[in-house]
Write a protein that holds these residues in place. Structure first.
Motif, PDB file in Angstrom:
ATOM      1  N   THR A  19      47.649  30.124  47.696  1.00  7.33           N
ATOM      2  CA  THR A  19      46.580  29.135  47.532  1.00  7.33           C
ATOM      3  C   THR A  19      47.165  27.774  47.183  1.00  7.33           C
ATOM      4  N   HIS A  66      39.195  34.186  42.662  1.00  4.44           N
ATOM      5  CA  HIS A  66      38.911  34.374  44.085  1.00  4.44           C
ATOM      6  C   HIS A  66      40.052  35.095  44.811  1.00  4.44           C
ATOM      7  N   SER A  67      40.726  35.951  44.096  1.00  2.00           N
ATOM      8  CA  SER A  67      41.829  36.728  44.656  1.00  2.00           C
ATOM      9  C   SER A  67      41.308  38.116  45.008  1.00  2.00           C
ATOM     10  N   HIS A  68      42.022  38.812  45.895  1.00  4.45           N
ATOM     11  CA  HIS A  68      41.609  40.187  46.194  1.00  4.45           C
ATOM     12  C   HIS A  68      42.218  41.163  45.174  1.00  4.45           C
ATOM     13  N   ARG A  69      42.959  40.634  44.208  1.00  2.00           N
ATOM     14  CA  ARG A  69      43.482  41.359  43.048  1.00  2.00           C
ATOM     15  C   ARG A  69      44.500  42.448  43.389  1.00  2.00           C
ATOM     16  N   GLN A  70      44.968  42.511  44.621  1.00  2.00           N
ATOM     17  CA  GLN A  70      46.026  43.452  44.963  1.00  2.00           C
ATOM     18  C   GLN A  70      47.390  42.832  44.642  1.00  2.00           C
ATOM     19  N   CYS A  91      42.700  32.594  40.586  1.00  2.00           N
ATOM     20  CA  CYS A  91      42.832  33.999  40.170  1.00  2.00           C
ATOM     21  C   CYS A  91      41.526  34.767  40.385  1.00  2.00           C
ATOM     22  N   ASP A 119      48.678  35.789  45.836  1.00  2.00           N
ATOM     23  CA  ASP A 119      47.471  35.062  46.248  1.00  2.00           C
ATOM     24  C   ASP A 119      47.452  33.652  45.655  1.00  2.00           C
ATOM     25  N   PRO A 144      47.817  39.358  42.768  1.00  2.00           N
ATOM     26  CA  PRO A 144      47.273  38.080  42.292  1.00  2.00           C
ATOM     27  C   PRO A 144      48.305  36.955  42.253  1.00  2.00           C
TER      28      PRO A 144
END
Length: 75
Positions: A56, A43-47, A41, A52, A49
């Motif tokens: 992963t 190392h996510s780009h948070r768009q 969570c 992502d 999650p």
């Protein structure tokens, strides 16, 4: 990812007294998995999650399958 944790032994007598048999320790491996989930969570780009995290873990499963000599059968 398994790492032995012995701190719970300090609390074992109280747990047995309050909760009965030590079946609750079967959750120990899942609690240590929270760190892996947390890292995905962070190392996510948070768009997206959730997406992502799913991607992963899919990559982890593919890598584990290949490393453990897994193969795919073609029909």
């Amino acid at each position: 990812i398994m790492k032995p944790k012995f701190h719970f032994l300090v609390h074992l007598p109280a747990y047995i007294h309050h909760f009965g048999p030590t079946i609750i320790f079967s959750m120990e491996q899942y609690e240590s998995f929270n760190h892996v989930f947390w890292l995905t969570c962070i190392h996510s780009h948070r768009q997206g999650p959730s997406q992502d995290t799913c991607q992963t873990f899919a990559w982890f499963n593919i890598t584990k399958h290949i490393v453990t000599s897994g193969c795919w059968y073609e029909e």
